[in-house]
Scaffold this active site. Structure first.
Site, PDB file in Angstrom:
ATOM      1  N   GLN A   1      -4.492  -1.512   9.597  1.00  0.00           N
ATOM      2  CA  GLN A   1      -4.402  -2.847   8.982  1.00  0.00           C
ATOM      3  C   GLN A   1      -5.009  -3.885   9.924  1.00  0.00           C
ATOM      4  OE1 GLN A   1      -3.231  -3.460   5.813  1.00  0.00           O
ATOM      5  NE2 GLN A   1      -3.904  -5.565   6.123  1.00  0.00           N
TER       6      GLN A   1
ATOM      7  N   ASP B   1     -10.750   2.941   4.157  1.00  0.00           N
ATOM      8  CA  ASP B   1     -11.209   1.555   4.018  1.00  0.00           C
ATOM      9  C   ASP B   1     -12.742   1.493   3.967  1.00  0.00           C
ATOM     10  OD1 ASP B   1      -9.338  -0.442   3.636  1.00  0.00           O
ATOM     11  OD2 ASP B   1      -8.848  -0.656   5.771  1.00  0.00           O
TER      12      ASP B   1
ATOM     13  N   LYS C   1       0.842  -1.203   0.000  1.00  0.00           N
ATOM     14  CA  LYS C   1       0.000   0.000   0.000  1.00  0.00           C
ATOM     15  C   LYS C   1       0.873   1.248   0.000  1.00  0.00           C
ATOM     16  CE  LYS C   1      -3.784  -2.469   2.187  1.00  0.00           C
ATOM     17  NZ  LYS C   1      -4.494  -2.855   3.403  1.00  0.00           N
TER      18      LYS C   1
END
Ligand code: NAD
Length: 299
Positions: free
Chosen positions: A105, A128, A61
């Site tokens: 994460q 997200d 990422k």
């Protein structure tokens, strides 16, 4: 012509949907939009602990963000980090005007309440799309930040089928991060949608009449040729590691490719789209926070 043949006409084979190529195109368009913008969006990623798969995802990422011209910062915290410390970091990033996107994460270590941590993220920076505000906005059909993997699947479906209006779609899986938001996005695209899951009476039967099947069950080879109607578009979200080390999806690729109209491979299908859509979400968050139009960064 025997009835059997009439119902299952010979189809020369599915078009293989090249997720790597679509993702590369999207990333190039995002990089252009960022190069032309008077600011560089900033993505901050928080990694707690040393889970090797998570470490690989986070690095990927960061690399993708930097390649697109974004600023990217990883915050690595030890596995024994307490919840208060993690919440304090999120509060700091929420308050930092230079930060556009915050991603924690997952999974988090057991001592940390995942829901509380996600809820602590400013929804405007929740790239997200996991905060309840963004989940609710998606359910209500309002603009917000949408989870990256389902968003990527929609890009692939539009690339493949064009207008999705009136198509019958079945999503296999009902998780909060893939199955449910996927179904919401398909509804928004005017599809007629069903969700099949582990308690469905006949998931294969549900799928067989669908124009679109999105498999997100995390079960290697679950979706076999008898689940798929001739010509259907099959999107395989699953990522399963076999005992021999091979990476496969939820769909029995070769058999299904012989009957489907289009299909994503694993790897090289949905996976690359997830990161590209994370970058798109970050640019969108950056634009929205500055009051700029979203203007089709990627169109
Ligand atoms: P999950 O375990 O949270 O959910 C799986 C869902 O599948 C459940 O809702 C369950 O009801 C359903 N299911 C399980 N067995 C079934 C069966 N036999 N028939 C019908 N439904 C069944 O998983 P998840 O987080 O949604 O992820 C699903 C898969 O997608 C995993 O393989 C995961 O690794 C992969 N994934 C890929 C990406 C990507 O970027 N490509 C991103 C996220 C998840």
């Amino acid at each position: 012509m025997p009835a059997e043949t009439a119902r299952h006409p010979q189809i020369p084979g599915a078009r293989i949907i090249d997720g790597r190529a679509v993702a590369a195109g999207l990333r190039a368009r995002l990089a252009e939009a960022i190069a032309a913008a008077p600011f560089a969006p900033r993505l901050d990623v928080i990694l707690v602990g040393a889970d090797p798969a998570s470490a690989v995802y986070v690095k990927a990422k960061e690399k993708a963000a930097r390649e697109a011209g974004m600023v990217s910062q990883i915050h690595r915290l030890p596995a024994e980090t307490g919840q208060a410390e993690l919440l304090a970091l999120i509060a700091r990033l929420n308050a930092d005007a230079t930060v556009d996107g915050i991603l924690v994460q997952l999974p988090l270590p057991a001592q940390i309440d995942q829901v509380a941590v996600i809820e602590a993220i400013d929804p405007a920076k929740d790239v997200d799309g996991f905060t309840l505000t963004n989940v609710g906005r998606l359910a209500a059909g309002l603009p917000g930040l949408v989870p990256c993997t389902p968003r990527g699947c929609m890009v692939l479906l539009r690339e493949t089928l064009g207008d999705l209006r009136g198509k019958r779609a079945v999503v296999v899986g009902r998780s909060a991060i893939v199955g449910r938001p996927m179904a919401q996005l398909l509804v928004q695209a005017d599809c007629t949608v069903a969700i099949a899951h582990s308690r469905s009476a006949d998931p294969a039967g549900e799928c067989r009449t669908a124009d679109i099947v999105v498999a997100a069950a995390g079960r290697a080879g679950l979706v076999t040729a008898d689940w798929i109607g001739p010509g259907a578009a099959v999107i395989d979200v699953g990522i399963n590691r076999l005992a021999d080390g091979r990476l496969v999806g939820d769909v029995a690729f070769e058999k299904v490719a012989a009957i489907a109209g289009a299909i994503t491979p694993v790897p090289g299908g949905v996976g690359p789209m997830t990161i590209a859509c994370l970058l798109e979400n970050t640019l969108e968050a950056a634009r929205r926070r500055r009051g700029l139009p979203l203007a089709a960064a990627a169109e």
